[in-house]
Scaffold this motif. Structure first.
Motif, PDB file in Angstrom:
ATOM      1  N   PRO A 117       5.088  28.097  -1.432  1.00  0.00           N
ATOM      2  CA  PRO A 117       4.152  29.162  -1.067  1.00  0.00           C
ATOM      3  C   PRO A 117       4.870  30.380  -0.492  1.00  0.00           C
ATOM      4  N   PRO A 118       4.168  31.532  -0.416  1.00  0.00           N
ATOM      5  CA  PRO A 118       4.767  32.729   0.184  1.00  0.00           C
ATOM      6  C   PRO A 118       5.367  32.409   1.550  1.00  0.00           C
ATOM      7  N   GLY A 119       6.555  32.983   1.793  1.00  0.00           N
ATOM      8  CA  GLY A 119       7.250  32.745   3.050  1.00  0.00           C
ATOM      9  C   GLY A 119       8.322  31.670   2.962  1.00  0.00           C
ATOM     10  N   THR A 120       8.392  30.947   1.816  1.00  0.00           N
ATOM     11  CA  THR A 120       9.370  29.866   1.684  1.00  0.00           C
ATOM     12  C   THR A 120      10.750  30.427   1.326  1.00  0.00           C
TER      13      THR A 120
ATOM     14  N   ARG B  54       0.837  -1.199   0.000  1.00  0.00           N
ATOM     15  CA  ARG B  54       0.000   0.000   0.000  1.00  0.00           C
ATOM     16  C   ARG B  54       0.868   1.243   0.000  1.00  0.00           C
ATOM     17  N   PHE B  55       0.519   2.185  -0.851  1.00  0.00           N
ATOM     18  CA  PHE B  55       1.248   3.449  -0.858  1.00  0.00           C
ATOM     19  C   PHE B  55       0.744   4.337   0.267  1.00  0.00           C
ATOM     20  N   ARG B  56       1.647   5.004   0.918  1.00  0.00           N
ATOM     21  CA  ARG B  56       1.239   5.979   1.936  1.00  0.00           C
ATOM     22  C   ARG B  56       0.820   7.262   1.242  1.00  0.00           C
ATOM     23  N   PRO B  57      -0.260   7.887   1.696  1.00  0.00           N
ATOM     24  CA  PRO B  57      -0.633   9.164   1.076  1.00  0.00           C
ATOM     25  C   PRO B  57       0.466  10.199   1.314  1.00  0.00           C
ATOM     26  N   LEU B  58       0.780  10.951   0.257  1.00  0.00           N
ATOM     27  CA  LEU B  58       1.765  12.017   0.387  1.00  0.00           C
ATOM     28  C   LEU B  58       1.150  13.205   1.095  1.00  0.00           C
ATOM     29  N   ARG B  59       1.989  13.941   1.842  1.00  0.00           N
ATOM     30  CA  ARG B  59       1.515  15.214   2.390  1.00  0.00           C
ATOM     31  C   ARG B  59       1.236  16.157   1.239  1.00  0.00           C
ATOM     32  N   PRO B  60       0.168  16.951   1.305  1.00  0.00           N
ATOM     33  CA  PRO B  60      -0.017  17.949   0.251  1.00  0.00           C
ATOM     34  C   PRO B  60       1.211  18.858   0.187  1.00  0.00           C
ATOM     35  N   ALA B  61       1.587  19.226  -1.045  1.00  0.00           N
ATOM     36  CA  ALA B  61       2.788  20.038  -1.214  1.00  0.00           C
ATOM     37  C   ALA B  61       2.684  21.370  -0.481  1.00  0.00           C
ATOM     38  N   SER B  62       1.448  21.815  -0.256  1.00  0.00           N
ATOM     39  CA  SER B  62       1.282  23.136   0.347  1.00  0.00           C
ATOM     40  C   SER B  62       1.302  23.089   1.872  1.00  0.00           C
ATOM     41  N   THR B  63       1.497  21.904   2.473  1.00  0.00           N
ATOM     42  CA  THR B  63       1.508  21.844   3.927  1.00  0.00           C
ATOM     43  C   THR B  63       2.525  22.827   4.483  1.00  0.00           C
ATOM     44  N   PRO B  64       2.086  23.716   5.385  1.00  0.00           N
ATOM     45  CA  PRO B  64       3.033  24.689   5.918  1.00  0.00           C
ATOM     46  C   PRO B  64       4.186  23.969   6.606  1.00  0.00           C
ATOM     47  N   ASP B  65       5.395  24.461   6.459  1.00  0.00           N
ATOM     48  CA  ASP B  65       6.491  23.835   7.177  1.00  0.00           C
ATOM     49  C   ASP B  65       7.178  24.881   8.042  1.00  0.00           C
ATOM     50  N   SER B  66       8.028  24.396   8.909  1.00  0.00           N
ATOM     51  CA  SER B  66       8.587  25.264   9.944  1.00  0.00           C
ATOM     52  C   SER B  66       9.567  26.293   9.391  1.00  0.00           C
TER      53      SER B  66
ATOM     54  N   ARG C 192       8.985  28.324   6.896  1.00  0.00           N
ATOM     55  CA  ARG C 192       8.340  29.503   6.304  1.00  0.00           C
ATOM     56  C   ARG C 192       8.385  30.693   7.256  1.00  0.00           C
ATOM     57  N   VAL C 193       8.517  31.880   6.655  1.00  0.00           N
ATOM     58  CA  VAL C 193       8.566  33.097   7.466  1.00  0.00           C
ATOM     59  C   VAL C 193       7.444  34.030   6.995  1.00  0.00           C
ATOM     60  N   ALA C 194       7.132  35.012   7.835  1.00  0.00           N
ATOM     61  CA  ALA C 194       6.070  35.969   7.473  1.00  0.00           C
ATOM     62  C   ALA C 194       6.565  36.871   6.346  1.00  0.00           C
ATOM     63  N   VAL C 195       5.662  37.201   5.408  1.00  0.00           N
ATOM     64  CA  VAL C 195       6.033  38.131   4.335  1.00  0.00           C
ATOM     65  C   VAL C 195       5.019  39.268   4.275  1.00  0.00           C
ATOM     66  N   ALA C 196       5.526  40.440   3.911  1.00  0.00           N
ATOM     67  CA  ALA C 196       4.658  41.607   3.740  1.00  0.00           C
ATOM     68  C   ALA C 196       4.389  41.802   2.254  1.00  0.00           C
TER      69      ALA C 196
END
Ligand SMILES: NC(=O)c1ccc[n+]([C@@H]2O[C@H](COP(=O)([O-])OP(=O)(O)OC[C@H]3O[C@@H](n4cnc5c(N)ncnc54)[C@H](OP(=O)(O)O)[C@@H]3O)[C@@H](O)[C@H]2O)c1
Length: 343
Positions: free
Chosen positions: A107-110, A2-14, A16-20
């Motif tokens: 995503p923004p912040g990467t 059985r294949f494990r479901p992949l995390r969605p690519a957009s999952t926030p990760d640690s 990422r930083v805030a952007v203006a």
């Protein structure tokens, strides 16, 4: 299985930083016309707008390459400058501000590193840059932005030369000219990583460092003619060219019959292909391809510690002219980088 479901690519990760939101104008190091290093100066210009698959990146640091100086001087890719003032530079490390669509993998912040559109237009010596999504990768987490900005063009060139063109492998005898420069210090490490026996030309002050990077032999180009001490190599990677002491012509004499000669500054030697063929050697040139997938692979090697980037000097954006003057002295160890903004 059985294949494990992949995390969605957009999952926030640690990471990422805030952007203006971006402002309308920004600081950039530009030229109004081609010329010497003094032609580069700081100016206020419009923040570029990304379209379709492009990202907008806030640049923290920008790497400097010889092609930037050649372009500033009226050669390089200066014929592609569409309008002045023109911001120079291809390498950057920074933060994504705008992604092409929702749930984009960056995503923004990467934090990312890569190259702005190459070779048609530069623009990384600026607080913001538009970047094709195929020329960008996540910044290696173990590297600062200044370190990461020194990687893209030089490391992608080295990878293209050593891995994709020379097919570096166990036991292969490879000579790398200018092993201590931006491209060379990556080429030495990639060649050694894949098992080649590496000889590098470099001056005495860089000899022990080049051995740490993986060179088995270092030939001091200031005191020794390399053809007096080496013969029968499988591959020469020539990052010097033929304008300096006929390095190209002399290289053909030390390559085994059927071996490979790769000329990187191809403009330095019109006719090198015929000369190599006459010497019984296979010739090729090489032009860097700004591929984000390869850059991601290089990033993993950097994070693993198998490969390092060496930053020789860091200049502020408003000191870009001094940075170019330093590059053109021709003795950079590793890379020169511009600090553009705070992390
Ligand atoms: N075709 C492409 O896609 C592509 C891509 C990248 C670069 N390039 C070209 O490749 C060349 C190298 O680029 P780079 O970024 O590595 O340049 P770089 O970082 O400016 O190279 C500086 C290094 O070259 C060494 N060097 C100079 N003359 C030498 C000689 N005769 N023998 C041995 N080492 C010598 C210097 O060592 P010392 O201090 O000991 O003199 C210094 O460490 C440039 O012409 C560049 O334009 C082409």
């Amino acid at each position: 299985m059985r294949f494990r479901p992949l995390r969605p690519a957009s999952t926030p990760d640690s990471t990422r930083v805030a952007v203006a939101d971006p402002p309308e104008t920004m600081r950039a190091a530009v030229i109004e016309a081609t010329g010497g290093p003094e032609a580069l100066h700081e100016a206020t210009v419009a923040v570029p707008t990304p379209i379709l698959s492009e990202l907008l990146v806030r640049v923290v640091a920008a790497g400097i390459n010889p092609i930037d100086a050649k372009t500033r001087g009226g050669t390089g890719v200066s014929s592609a400058i569409a309008a002045y003032p023109a911001a120079l530079g291809f390498d950057f490390s920074g933060i994504v501000v705008r992604s092409p669509y929702e749930s984009h993998p960056l995503p923004p912040g990467t934090p990312v590193f890569g190259m702005v559109p190459f070779p048609r237009s530069g623009g990384s010596y600026a607080e913001y840059a538009v970047v094709p999504s195929q020329s960008v990768a996540r910044k290696p987490s173990s590297l600062s932005h200044v370190e990461a900005a020194g990687v893209p063009l030089a490391a992608l060139t080295a990878w293209g030369l050593v891995v994709e063109t020379a097919h570096a492998h166990e036991g292969q005898r490879m000579l790398i000219h200018a092993g201590s420069g931006g491209v060379g210090h990556f080429a030495v490490q990639f060649a050694a990583y894949f098992g080649a026996h590496v000889t590098a030309t470099g001056s005495t002050r860089n000899a022990s460092w080049l051995r740490e990077l993986g060179a088995s032999v270092v030939i001091d180009h200031t005191s020794t003619r390399f053809e007096d001490v080496i013969a029968d190599v499988d591959v020469v990677i020539d990052l010097v060219g033929n304008v300096h002491e006929r390095t190209g012509e002399r290289s053909l004499k030390i390559i085994r019959p059927g071996g490979l000669y790769i000329l990187v500054p191809t403009g330095s030697w019109p006719g090198y292909a015929d000369a190599a063929a006459d010497a019984g050697v296979r010739p090729t040139g090489y032009k860097v391809i700004p591929d984000g997938g390869t850059l991601a692979t290089v990033g993993r090697l950097l994070d693993s510690g198998a490969v390092q980037v060496y930053i020789d000097r860091v200049f502020d954006l408003n000191d870009a002219a001094a940075a170019h003057a330093e590059l053109e002295r021709g003795h950079t160890r590793g890379k020169i980088v511009l600090r553009v903004s705070d992390d």
